[in-house]
Design a protein around this motif. Structure first.
Motif, PDB file in Angstrom:
ATOM      1  N   GLY A 111      11.482  81.428 -21.576  1.00 48.08           N
ATOM      2  CA  GLY A 111      12.536  80.745 -20.852  1.00 48.08           C
ATOM      3  C   GLY A 111      13.908  81.325 -21.154  1.00 48.08           C
ATOM      4  O   GLY A 111      14.039  82.302 -21.878  1.00 48.08           O
ATOM      5  N   GLY A 112      14.925  80.692 -20.590  1.00 51.67           N
ATOM      6  CA  GLY A 112      16.299  81.163 -20.778  1.00 51.67           C
ATOM      7  C   GLY A 112      16.652  82.315 -19.861  1.00 51.67           C
ATOM      8  O   GLY A 112      17.539  83.114 -20.182  1.00 51.67           O
ATOM      9  N   TYR A 139      11.976  81.968 -26.019  1.00 46.14           N
ATOM     10  CA  TYR A 139      13.248  81.886 -25.294  1.00 46.14           C
ATOM     11  C   TYR A 139      14.126  83.109 -25.503  1.00 46.14           C
ATOM     12  O   TYR A 139      14.090  83.774 -26.541  1.00 46.14           O
ATOM     13  N   GLN A 140      14.945  83.375 -24.471  1.00 47.46           N
ATOM     14  CA  GLN A 140      16.139  84.195 -24.606  1.00 47.46           C
ATOM     15  C   GLN A 140      17.350  83.263 -24.668  1.00 47.46           C
ATOM     16  O   GLN A 140      17.258  82.096 -24.282  1.00 47.46           O
ATOM     17  N   VAL A 141      18.469  83.802 -25.108  1.00 46.74           N
ATOM     18  CA  VAL A 141      19.718  83.038 -25.052  1.00 46.74           C
ATOM     19  C   VAL A 141      20.471  83.476 -23.804  1.00 46.74           C
ATOM     20  O   VAL A 141      20.545  84.666 -23.482  1.00 46.74           O
ATOM     21  N   GLY A 142      21.026  82.501 -23.069  1.00 47.70           N
ATOM     22  CA  GLY A 142      21.637  82.783 -21.788  1.00 47.70           C
ATOM     23  C   GLY A 142      23.148  82.942 -21.857  1.00 47.70           C
ATOM     24  O   GLY A 142      23.858  82.073 -22.384  1.00 47.70           O
ATOM     25  N   HIS A 143      23.638  84.021 -21.291  1.00 46.52           N
ATOM     26  CA  HIS A 143      25.076  84.300 -21.258  1.00 46.52           C
ATOM     27  C   HIS A 143      25.843  83.213 -20.508  1.00 46.52           C
ATOM     28  O   HIS A 143      26.910  82.769 -20.946  1.00 46.52           O
ATOM     29  N   ASN A 144      25.315  82.755 -19.366  1.00 44.87           N
ATOM     30  CA  ASN A 144      26.032  81.738 -18.602  1.00 44.87           C
ATOM     31  C   ASN A 144      26.205  80.454 -19.412  1.00 44.87           C
ATOM     32  O   ASN A 144      27.259  79.811 -19.373  1.00 44.87           O
ATOM     33  N   ALA A 178      15.651  83.711 -30.843  1.00 43.49           N
ATOM     34  CA  ALA A 178      15.731  84.189 -29.463  1.00 43.49           C
ATOM     35  C   ALA A 178      15.275  85.636 -29.394  1.00 43.49           C
ATOM     36  O   ALA A 178      15.542  86.431 -30.297  1.00 43.49           O
ATOM     37  N   PHE A 179      14.599  85.989 -28.316  1.00 43.26           N
ATOM     38  CA  PHE A 179      14.098  87.351 -28.159  1.00 43.26           C
ATOM     39  C   PHE A 179      15.147  88.296 -27.592  1.00 43.26           C
ATOM     40  O   PHE A 179      14.974  89.511 -27.640  1.00 43.26           O
ATOM     41  N   GLY A 180      16.211  87.749 -27.044  1.00 46.71           N
ATOM     42  CA  GLY A 180      17.232  88.610 -26.483  1.00 46.71           C
ATOM     43  C   GLY A 180      18.257  87.811 -25.719  1.00 46.71           C
ATOM     44  O   GLY A 180      18.292  86.576 -25.771  1.00 46.71           O
ATOM     45  N   LEU A 181      19.100  88.522 -24.994  1.00 48.72           N
ATOM     46  CA  LEU A 181      20.179  87.949 -24.199  1.00 48.72           C
ATOM     47  C   LEU A 181      19.859  88.120 -22.724  1.00 48.72           C
ATOM     48  O   LEU A 181      19.430  89.199 -22.293  1.00 48.72           O
TER      49      LEU A 181
END
Length: 530
Positions: A111-112, A139-144, A178-181
């Motif tokens: 997700g994310g 999850y990834q971390v979301g820039h928005n 988190a696996f990424g952005l």
């Protein structure tokens, strides 16, 4: 007293007998007579698979071995569980079983996507870890989400201090697994960011060994420039990038995938790591707000309504919407605009813009659609399905060696709204339509694109493949019968042909029915060896 001893001895002896019987079994589970696709693109082999707890411990001929549970695959395909690296699972707390994904053979959801997801990453994922999950989740971390937490939806660059705050939020998320952005550079507020801001945040993900995925800034007329921006981010942040749900959107850009794929090839030849993911449909899905100029939506709904009161601004907004309808999206073919979720007018879900115009006794023209789009946005917006892609682009992108399969789907349940059929059918559709029927891919290639390739992106080298020592996330399906049933008209239909899904060594779907087992786990970049 003697009678009491006698009564205790018998149960103890019985338990010892049961323990000896259990130990006499070689494996917890054996899958026999499977046509095993290892997920690496190799040709399949007829093999048995021996599983203890959550691990594959033996491959080969296990005819003379015993197990607590035996499954006869009857020479059907046995593959690693499918890994969906681009999923919309914001409602995982409401649908923790993730049945719409599991029934596609998905064993891990990430997700994310598109810059979304939780703004308080650590707290959110800790709560997800407490759920009884049907499949694995990461999850990834979301820039928005990060940008909105610091800047709201303002159309401006961050100050130096604000950028540091955003970097710290990304670092917190990465430290928490988190696996990424991810970014959604076409969406508010990510669309207001400059490339340098994204690079600064991507560098934080690089430091923690993560990757960068992006719903790029423009998938239509500005597609080439947006792909170029993503490649620039790959170079300057020294990070693996994924072009999310890659496509050429709108009739004016059909065929442009030839150029974008050459750009990807050139970037990789120069030593960068640029990858793609894709869903197997010629229609996208996003908000009706995609038709409204992003500048008009800065600051939120109230600011948008205020701008509509200004005659000059409203005129600019209307012209921008008309331009987007005609040149970016559907031209004059308003039947290509289909309502997916419309809380203000739920009777339109599944219907098209033409239907709404006819309800209002208006001619079905782009000019007449403009005011309805404004009304929709003022009343909470709507989620749309845009039938705006070409099959040749879909085929070309799917064939590319760097393309993974990902659904971009939302967790769904029958009767709830009118989802894009990708939420129910993405993975079976690739296997049935694109591999078996159209021969766009071989079955081995298709499986690789949904197993070991996404696993390698995530650094999960003990998943996404069938090898001794790997986690037993497995799918058994009939290659001749597998079929996506969900359509744009009737999306709430589960696929056919997927017979068994095993999550972490536990049978979660058997005979096409859920077993009630919830063996899924929260998977993070910090526990990838689990």
């Amino acid at each position: 007293m003697n009678n009491l001893k006698f009564r205790l001895i018998i149960p103890l002896s019985f338990l010892l007998f049961l323990g000896q019987y259990t130990k006499a079994q070689d494996y917890d589970l054996i899958i026999r007579n499977g046509t095993v696709y290892n997920g690496l693109g190799d040709k399949p082999r007829i093999q048995d698979i021996g599983i203890n707890q959550d691990k594959i411990v033996k491959l080969g001929d296990l005819t003379d071995k015993t197990a607590v549970t035996n499954i006869d695959a009857n020479f059907k395909a046995v593959t690693p569980g499918f890994i969906d690296t681009h999923a919309h699972i914001e409602n995982i707390r409401q649908l923790p079983t993730a049945e719409s994904a599991m029934r596609q053979g998905v064993s891990l959801l990430i997700g994310g996507a598109d810059g979304g997801g939780p703004d308080d990453f650590p707290s959110y994922v800790d709560k997800v870890s407490e759920l009884k999950l049907g499949v694995n989740v990461g999850y990834q971390v979301g820039h928005n989400s990060v940008r909105e937490r610091v800047l709201g939806t303002e159309n401006r660059n961050p100050s130096e201090e604000e950028l540091l705050q955003m970097q710290e939020l990304v670092a917190q998320a990465m430290n928490h697994g988190a696996f990424g952005l991810s970014t959604g550079l076409t969406y508010v507020p990510g669309t207001y960011s400059e490339t340098e801001e994204v690079i600064a945040l991507a560098k934080v993900a690089t430091k923690h060994g993560g990757f960068y995925s992006s719903h790029i800034r423009d998938e239509s007329l500005g597609l080439i420039e947006a792909v170029s921006e993503t490649i620039e981010i790959a170079e300057k942040a020294d990070i693996t990038v994924v072009l999310s749900h890659h496509k050429a959107l709108g009739a004016g850009m059909w065929g442009a995938s030839e150029k974008t794929l050459k750009m990807v090839d050139s970037a990789n030849a120069a030593g960068l790591d640029v990858r793609l993911d894709q869903y197997p449909y010629t229609a996208s899905s996003t908000g009706i707000s995609a038709l409204i100029p992003s500048w008009a939506r800065a600051g939120g709904s109230d600011k948008f309504k205020d701008r509509l009161q200004d005659k000059k601004l409203r005129d600019s907004i209307e012209k921008g919407i008309l331009y987007n309808i005609i040149h970016v999206r559907v031209g004059d073919e308003l039947e290509r605009l289909q309502f997916r979720k419309f809380d203000w007018k739920p009777e339109l879900q599944g219907k098209t813009m033409v239907d709404w115009l006819e309800m209002e006794n208006l001619e079905p023209t782009p000019a007449n659609a403009v005011n309805l789009i404004i009304q929709a946005q003022k009343n909470g917006g709507a989620q749309m399905i845009y039938h705006v892609m070409h099959g040749e682009d879909v085929n070309r992108i799917m064939k590319h060696p760097k393309t993974m399969i990902a659904s971009d789907g939302k967790l769904s349940q029958p009767g709830e709204n009118h989802p894009h059929p990708r939420s129910y059918g993405s993975f079976p559709r690739v296997l049935g339509v694109y591999a078996r029927d159209k021969k766009v891919l071989s079955l081995s290639e298709a499986i690789k694109k949904m197993t070991s390739m996404p696993a390698d992106l995530l650094g999960l080298h003990n998943r996404g493949r069938i090898m001794e020592g790997c986690v037993a996330d497995l799918v058994i399906f009939d290659p001749e019968k597998i079929k996506d049933m969900a359509t744009f008209e009737e999306p709430h239909q589960y696929p056919l042909g997927i017979e068994t899904v095993i999550i972490n060594g536990q049978i979660s779907l058997e005979g096409s029915e859920l077993t009630g087992t919830t063996a899924g786990k929260l998977i993070t970049s910090k526990n990838i060896k689990l």
